[in-house]
Design an enzyme around this catalytic site. Structure first.
Site: not given
Ligand SMILES: Cc1cc2nc3c(=O)[nH]c(=O)nc-3n(C[C@H](O)[C@H](O)[C@H](O)COP(=O)(O)O)c2cc1C
Length: 366
Positions: A26, A115
């Site tokens: 993230m 992304c």
């Molecule tokens: C603040 C933020 C930053 C993120 N940055 C990345 C990242 O750098 N690389 C990536 O593959 N996904 C990134 N994501 C997506 C998360 O890795 C994940 O795929 C997404 O939040 C869904 O999972 P969750 O429902 O458990 O949050 C980001 C998500 C958030 C909320």
């Protein structure tokens, strides 16, 4: 077909990921401080950095500048650790991948194909933008695999660019064919951003399109029960947790216990959560100094308070802190704690905000 329960460890190349619960990358959050906190609680089989801009890394390198802040901690911290990189140029990706393997000795190099942010998609034609170009994805992965061998390369995708152009099954085949050692799928399209629910049926169906590499499902897992349900109902080998872990880094340990069939450990009490946040703050300030560290910590502090009584007040005040003293004062005054602890804090300060001078001084020593 869903897997036997409890789910076995997964193999990502030579790396055994046990338990099969991954901490998601993230941007702006999963830095070395956060990862240290996650490791302290345990339960995550593989941790990941924030996404690192490969082109930026090369530029810094050529100008003999320091490596990106996002690689803070990477060289020294415990393994296993995945570093995620993004760009659309196979040569640049391969160059950076090789550096990460040779110099940083990372456990996994992960590629960001998910992304949805404009700066990455429209401006740099990278991240989820590449889901429309499987051929280029193939070139990036295969070159990176060659450059990093024997260190495994993995890919993280969304279901497609938009609900109208979902192509995750095809992409999955390309990813495996190009030599990636695992595939992680966030069950939304890029156009969805975070709207709606992650589509776990679609994630599950991808499994039929993979021959042997593990499929890691991701999206909306915010409790140990949901992690168990994901393994029971969907055909995934592993799961990845992102947002829910930001204010609850102990979630991985809870999910791991549930997978082992053990009782889920309760959340730490509010005082322990506050101490965890203060420890997190210390790590951030040690690295970035008081001014930058305090500003950086605001968003983490909001995550820790989320869902607790009085969180709204805490968020309002912490959003404006810029010194260690202000930070500690707001935590003392507004971070939700149990009634007993609140009373003892207020007695200690006789009504005035209590500032732990040792902590403030320690925080200033950077
Ligand atoms: C603040 C933020 C930053 C993120 N940055 C990345 C990242 O750098 N690389 C990536 O593959 N996904 C990134 N994501 C997506 C998360 O890795 C994940 O795929 C997404 O939040 C869904 O999972 P969750 O429902 O458990 O949050 C980001 C998500 C958030 C909320």
């Amino acid at each position: 077909m869903p897997h036997p329960f409890p789910p076995p460890a997964i193999q990502i190349g030579d790396l055994t990921v046990d338990p099969p619960i991954l901490q998601a990358p993230m941007a702006g959050f999963t830095n070395a401080a956060f990862r240290q906190i996650v490791r302290q609680y345990g339960g995550a089989g593989l941790l990941a950095t924030e996404m690192v801009n490969a082109r930026g890394f090369v530029w810094l390198d050529e100008h003999e500048a320091e490596h990106p802040d996002r690689l803070w901690g990477v060289a020294d911290e415990p393994r296993p650790l995945a570093v995620q990189i993004w760009d659309n140029d196979p040569d640049i990706m391969a160059k950076v991948g090789r550096r990460l393997v040779e110099e940083y000795r990372v456990s996994v190099v992960d590629i960001n194909f998910g992304c949805p942010v404009k700066q990455v998609t429209e401006k740099a034609h990278s991240g989820s933008y590449l889901l429309r170009d499987p051929q280029r994805m193939h070139a990036i992965i295969s070159q990176l695999v060659k450059a990093c061998a024997p260190t495994p390369v993995t890919a993280k995708i969304r279901l497609g660019c938009s609900p109208e152009t979902i192509n995750c099954n095809e992409i999955a085949r390309v990813v495996e064919e190009a030599g990636a050692a695992a595939l992680t799928v966030h069950g939304r399209t890029a156009k969805d951003f975070f709207r709606g629910n992650a589509d776990w049926d679609r994630i599950s169906q991808i499994k039929q399109h993979l021959k042997s590499i593990p499929l890691i499902g991701n999206g909306d897992l915010d409790s140990a029960e949901k992690v168990v349900a994901a393994f029971k109902h969907y055909d995934v080998d592993g799961v990845m947790i992102a947002r829910a872990s930001l204010g609850r880094p102990w979630l991985f340990a809870q999910a791991a216990a549930a997978l082992r069939g053990e009782p889920v450990p309760p959340d730490p009490d509010l005082e322990a959560q506050r101490d965890c946040m203060l420890h997190h703050y210390q790590l951030v300030v040690d690295r970035f100094g008081e001014a930058k560290g305090t500003v950086l910590m605001r968003k983490f502090a909001c995550c820790y308070a989320q869902g607790k009584p009085g969180a709204r007040y805490f968020r309002t005040y912490v959003a404006n802190v810029s010194t260690a003293e202000e930070f500690y004062r707001v935590v003392q005054d507004y971070f939700p704690v149990s009634d007993g602890a609140a009373a003892s804090l207020s007695r200690a300060g006789q009504g005035a905000p209590v500032v732990d001078q040792d902590r403030v001084e320690a925080a200033g020593k950077v």
